[in-house]
Design a protein around this motif. Structure first.
Motif, short mmCIF file in Angstrom:
data_model
loop_
_atom_site.label_atom_id
_atom_site.label_comp_id
_atom_site.label_asym_id
_atom_site.label_seq_id
_atom_site.Cartn_x
_atom_site.Cartn_y
_atom_site.Cartn_z
N VAL A 32 -35.81 69.97 -48.93
CA VAL A 32 -35.76 70.17 -47.48
C VAL A 32 -35.57 71.65 -47.16
N ALA A 33 -34.67 72.31 -47.87
CA ALA A 33 -34.43 73.74 -47.63
C ALA A 33 -35.70 74.55 -47.90
N GLY A 34 -36.45 74.16 -48.91
CA GLY A 34 -37.69 74.87 -49.20
C GLY A 34 -38.75 74.61 -48.15
N ALA A 35 -38.92 73.34 -47.75
CA ALA A 35 -39.96 72.98 -46.80
C ALA A 35 -39.67 73.46 -45.39
N VAL A 36 -38.42 73.30 -44.95
CA VAL A 36 -38.07 73.61 -43.57
C VAL A 36 -37.64 75.05 -43.38
N LEU A 37 -36.85 75.55 -44.33
CA LEU A 37 -36.29 76.90 -44.18
C LEU A 37 -37.06 77.96 -44.94
N ALA A 54 -24.50 75.70 -41.63
CA ALA A 54 -24.63 76.61 -40.49
C ALA A 54 -26.10 76.78 -40.08
N VAL A 55 -26.98 76.89 -41.06
CA VAL A 55 -28.40 77.04 -40.76
C VAL A 55 -28.96 75.77 -40.14
N VAL A 56 -28.59 74.62 -40.70
CA VAL A 56 -29.07 73.35 -40.16
C VAL A 56 -28.55 73.14 -38.74
N CYS A 60 -30.81 72.52 -35.48
CA CYS A 60 -30.76 71.18 -34.88
C CYS A 60 -29.81 71.07 -33.70
N GLY A 61 -29.05 72.08 -33.45
CA GLY A 61 -28.04 71.99 -32.41
C GLY A 61 -26.72 71.55 -33.00
N ASP A 62 -25.71 71.59 -32.19
CA ASP A 62 -24.36 71.32 -32.68
C ASP A 62 -23.97 69.85 -32.56
N ALA A 63 -24.75 69.06 -31.87
CA ALA A 63 -24.40 67.65 -31.68
C ALA A 63 -24.68 66.87 -32.95
N SER A 64 -23.66 66.26 -33.51
CA SER A 64 -23.85 65.50 -34.74
C SER A 64 -24.36 64.08 -34.46
#
Length: 84
Positions: A32-37, A54-56, A60-64
């Motif tokens: 996921v880190a490779g594909a998205v980031l 922190a990057v995610v 995606c926003g802070d709402a879990s």
């Protein structure tokens, strides 16, 4: 004198279930880190879990837990995607 947990002459230690779960989760997150980031495997493994989080969160926003859809949203979705 304490006995070592594993003797190198006997081959690698057996993988336990927790280790297998960690490996599977790490592989999925690395993908996921490779594909998205655009992270390389080296960048992923050098990052701390807090840095990845922190990057995610930044993406995606802070709402879990997002709020469930309201009736109007459900009605619009049902109209746009009828089951019949």
């Amino acid at each position: 004198m304490r006995k070592p947990l594993h003797h190198a002459a006997h081959g690698p230690p057996p993988r336990d279930k927790l280790g297998e779960e960690f490996a599977a989760t790490a592989a999925r997150l690395a993908g996921v880190a490779g594909a998205v980031l655009g992270w390389t495997p080296d960048a992923f493994w050098r990052a701390t879990p807090a840095e990845l989080e922190a990057v995610v969160r930044a993406l995606c926003g802070d709402a879990s837990d997002p709020a469930p859809p309201d009736r109007a949203t459900i009605a619009r979705l049902m109209e746009a995607f009828p089951d019949g």
